[in-house]
Design a protein around this motif. Sequence first.
Motif, PDB file in Angstrom:
ATOM      1  N   GLY A   1       0.786  -1.229   0.000  1.00  0.00           N
ATOM      2  CA  GLY A   1       0.000   0.000   0.000  1.00  0.00           C
ATOM      3  C   GLY A   1       0.811   1.269   0.000  1.00  0.00           C
ATOM      4  O   GLY A   1       0.291   2.346   0.329  1.00  0.00           O
ATOM      5  N   GLY A   2       2.085   1.176  -0.361  1.00  0.00           N
ATOM      6  CA  GLY A   2       2.938   2.364  -0.368  1.00  0.00           C
ATOM      7  C   GLY A   2       2.478   3.404  -1.378  1.00  0.00           C
ATOM      8  O   GLY A   2       1.927   3.065  -2.435  1.00  0.00           O
ATOM      9  N   THR A   3       2.698   4.669  -1.056  1.00  0.00           N
ATOM     10  CA  THR A   3       2.262   5.759  -1.954  1.00  0.00           C
ATOM     11  C   THR A   3       3.418   6.636  -2.423  1.00  0.00           C
ATOM     12  O   THR A   3       3.275   7.375  -3.394  1.00  0.00           O
ATOM     13  CB  THR A   3       1.214   6.645  -1.255  1.00  0.00           C
ATOM     14  N   GLU A   4       4.553   6.556  -1.718  1.00  0.00           N
ATOM     15  CA  GLU A   4       5.697   7.355  -2.150  1.00  0.00           C
ATOM     16  C   GLU A   4       6.365   6.689  -3.345  1.00  0.00           C
ATOM     17  O   GLU A   4       6.607   5.489  -3.338  1.00  0.00           O
ATOM     18  CB  GLU A   4       6.705   7.512  -1.008  1.00  0.00           C
ATOM     19  N   LEU A   5       6.658   7.494  -4.365  1.00  0.00           N
ATOM     20  CA  LEU A   5       7.269   6.957  -5.581  1.00  0.00           C
ATOM     21  C   LEU A   5       8.771   7.229  -5.590  1.00  0.00           C
ATOM     22  O   LEU A   5       9.215   8.288  -5.133  1.00  0.00           O
ATOM     23  CB  LEU A   5       6.599   7.569  -6.806  1.00  0.00           C
TER      24      LEU A   5
ATOM     25  N   LEU B   1       7.862   3.170  -5.701  1.00  0.00           N
ATOM     26  CA  LEU B   1       7.451   2.234  -4.666  1.00  0.00           C
ATOM     27  C   LEU B   1       8.644   1.393  -4.219  1.00  0.00           C
ATOM     28  O   LEU B   1       9.495   1.030  -5.019  1.00  0.00           O
ATOM     29  CB  LEU B   1       6.339   1.321  -5.192  1.00  0.00           C
TER      30      LEU B   1
ATOM     31  N   ARG C   1       2.664  -1.757  -9.581  1.00  0.00           N
ATOM     32  CA  ARG C   1       1.832  -2.321  -8.528  1.00  0.00           C
ATOM     33  C   ARG C   1       1.272  -3.684  -8.933  1.00  0.00           C
ATOM     34  O   ARG C   1       0.969  -3.915 -10.102  1.00  0.00           O
ATOM     35  CB  ARG C   1       0.664  -1.385  -8.195  1.00  0.00           C
TER      36      ARG C   1
ATOM     37  N   THR D   1      -1.812  -6.376  -7.727  1.00  0.00           N
ATOM     38  CA  THR D   1      -2.998  -6.588  -6.894  1.00  0.00           C
ATOM     39  C   THR D   1      -3.571  -7.966  -7.197  1.00  0.00           C
ATOM     40  O   THR D   1      -3.147  -8.653  -8.144  1.00  0.00           O
ATOM     41  CB  THR D   1      -4.078  -5.528  -7.172  1.00  0.00           C
TER      42      THR D   1
ATOM     43  N   THR E   1      -4.994  -4.226  -0.486  1.00  0.00           N
ATOM     44  CA  THR E   1      -4.404  -3.120  -1.214  1.00  0.00           C
ATOM     45  C   THR E   1      -3.404  -3.686  -2.221  1.00  0.00           C
ATOM     46  O   THR E   1      -3.443  -4.882  -2.527  1.00  0.00           O
ATOM     47  CB  THR E   1      -3.736  -2.133  -0.239  1.00  0.00           C
ATOM     48  N   TRP E   2      -2.543  -2.855  -2.730  1.00  0.00           N
ATOM     49  CA  TRP E   2      -1.535  -3.317  -3.692  1.00  0.00           C
ATOM     50  C   TRP E   2      -0.214  -3.616  -2.992  1.00  0.00           C
ATOM     51  O   TRP E   2       0.031  -3.204  -1.861  1.00  0.00           O
ATOM     52  CB  TRP E   2      -1.306  -2.261  -4.770  1.00  0.00           C
TER      53      TRP E   2
ATOM     54  N   SER F   1       4.043  -3.566  -4.012  1.00  0.00           N
ATOM     55  CA  SER F   1       5.005  -3.091  -5.001  1.00  0.00           C
ATOM     56  C   SER F   1       5.526  -4.246  -5.848  1.00  0.00           C
ATOM     57  O   SER F   1       5.916  -5.295  -5.324  1.00  0.00           O
ATOM     58  CB  SER F   1       6.174  -2.407  -4.285  1.00  0.00           C
TER      59      SER F   1
END
Length: 256
Positions: free
Chosen positions: A48-52, A54, A146, A148, A175-176, A178
Amino acid sequence: MAAATTSALPTIVIVPGSWQLPSAWDEFRAVAARAGHEVYHVSLPSIGGTELPLTGLPEDVAAVQHVLDGLADHGDDIVLLCHSSGGVVGSNAVAGYDIATRKALGKKGGVVRIVYLSAFLLPKGKSLLDMLGGVPLPWMIVDGDRVTGDPEMMPEIGFNDLPADQQAYWAQQVTWTSAALFAAPSEYEPWNNGIPGAYIFQTIDNALPYNLQQNMAQQLQLGPHPRNATMESGHCGFLSMPDRLLGALKQVIGGN
């Protein structure tokens, strides 16, 4: 990172698998806490990471080691409980944190056993994607960086031993992960470095079938004091039978 209760029993550190949020482990954590265990769930940056960009395996390993640092320095005997892809993370994170290595350095505490729950044991140099034959499984959806699970297939793949309403619910509570985690080669084999290991088999697992669990678990025979237990559960026995999972965990912990 979340914790519950304190005791002289081994501290349980959960290294989760892909896609699942911490809430999936809440009931098991409560069961283990009621039995007197201190329990930690490590939130992995790859989930579920959002910072790119990932993050992948190195960052997940660092997150686990951050937890191990504090607990081991406190003098805790630690059982590392790794689920699914968390087996790769835990295997790499335990390097240098086992109790024998720490004792030789004059340090207290450390990991007394690494336990794999329907988890991947990778030979050094191999990645998760390698173990999947080089391509994602049919129920995995790759979207750029990502990965999933197919929402139509996840109820039966991940939660087949739960009632239908619970299958549907938990299939939505994901969630996803990486894609970098799946591509990274593993760099450490605990079983070849003197660290006791154990495997908890889940016999009706549709995500990581029983025969594949058995094949990977054979590697533990190369290490000291291998143990195993078996549950007639799907991929997420911590949801369908948390009490039974604690019993299986206690069985493989043995005297520790």
